[in-house]
Design an enzyme around this catalytic site. Structure first.
Site, PDB file in Angstrom:
ATOM      1  CB  SER A  94      -0.973  -0.134   1.322  1.00 53.66           C
ATOM      2  OG  SER A  94      -1.847   1.049   1.262  1.00 53.66           O
ATOM      3  CG  ASP A 216      -7.343  -3.291  -3.110  1.00 54.61           C
ATOM      4  OD1 ASP A 216      -8.032  -2.643  -2.296  1.00 54.61           O
ATOM      5  OD2 ASP A 216      -6.336  -3.283  -3.335  1.00 54.61           O
ATOM      6  CG  HIS A 244      -5.599  -2.311   0.227  1.00 48.64           C
ATOM      7  ND1 HIS A 244      -5.289  -2.259  -0.970  1.00 48.64           N
ATOM      8  CD2 HIS A 244      -4.730  -1.689   1.017  1.00 48.64           C
ATOM      9  CE1 HIS A 244      -4.233  -1.318  -0.877  1.00 48.64           C
ATOM     10  NE2 HIS A 244      -4.343  -0.758   0.384  1.00 48.64           N
TER      11      HIS A 244
END
Length: 271
Positions: A94, A216, A244
């Site tokens: 991320s 996602d 995610h």
């Protein structure tokens, strides 16, 4: 400075190359436990907590330093310099994918390759760019987080995790969110979701593996396709996964894709 204390650094594994794993917002290095065992026999592995997360030294948090992702990138380069051997491959989940990109830009050539899991250089839609959120969505998210961090964490962690058939993973992520010091988490959320790192990723020539879930909420497929289009030496891999955090909910698929990408830097099997 004691980096081990500041970032709760852990080192394991054997190999002539080093994998440095950097976790995402609300997480800590324990989130890598599902993936790391696949690599310890062939790589040196470095795990750490971003300052303000996990078991990092909270007294090291400097509001000014960490008002932008650059502060975290400088920390990452210090950890690489002290703990890595040989070629370094940064594995960032991320927002940490962008932290790794910034670290690369600050010290060109020090990072040999990137594995970006669920990356996004910009969460907010702009003209000609799909980030997945309207600015008003992000403002509402941050307002809710400011007013009720624990409530937001309990509600959002299961949504971010996805993996409806693995409820224990949502519990793990919720616990990590709720254990993060709220004031630090609020600032990091603002830095994360308001950042725009498109200029940093465009044209980055370091080899990159982009790992993205097929479904996602945080980093939709359009974002992965954008990154693949602007990173000239990138490999794009869609992982069949809802959520995610595919490194937790689909670790085998992630490990398989990573092993193929990392083959040039891996120590050959003893047999």
């Amino acid at each position: 400075m004691d980096l081990q204390k500041r970032n709760n650094v852990s080192v394991m594994g054997n190999g002539a190359s080093t994998l440095v794993f950097s976790h995402g917002f609300g997480c800590n290095q324990a989130m890598w436990n599902y993936l790391v065992p696949s690599f310890c026999e062939r790589f040196r592995v470095v795990l750490y907590d971003l300052v303000g997360a996990g078991l990092s030294d909270l007294s090291a948090f400097d509001k000014a330093k960490y008002s932008a992702l650059d502060g975290y990138a400088r920390d990452l380069n210090e950890i690489i310099d002290q703990y890595a051997v040989g070629p370094v491959i940064h594995v960032g989940h991320s927002v940490s994918a962008m932290i790794g990109t910034l670290a690369d830009r600050l010290a060109p050539g020090r990072i040999a390759a990137h594995v970006m899991i669920g990356p996004s250089p910009r969460y907010i839609d702009e003209d000609g760019y799909v980030g997945g959120f309207k600015r008003s969505d992000i403002n509402d998210l941050l307002d809710t987080l400011d007013s009720n961090y624990l409530g937001w964490s309990s509600a959002m962690a299961p949504v971010i995790m996805g993996a409806p058939d693995q409820p224990a993973l949502s519990d793990t992520l919720t616990d990590s969110f709720c254990r993060t010091e709220p004031d630090i988490a609020k600032q990091f959320a603002r830095v994360t979701f308001m950042s725009d790192n498109r200029k940093d990723v465009i044209g980055l020539t370091t080899p990159v593996l982009i790992l993205q879930s097929t479904d996602d909420l945080i980093a939709p497929i359009a974002v992965g396709e954008y990154l693949h289009s602007v990173l000239p030496n990138s490999t794009y891999c869609l992982v069949d996964n809802v959520g995610h955090c595919p490194h937790m909910s689909a670790p085998h698929a992630c490990a398989t894709a990573m092993q193929a990408f990392l083959a040039p830097w891996a120590v050959p099997d003893a047999g």
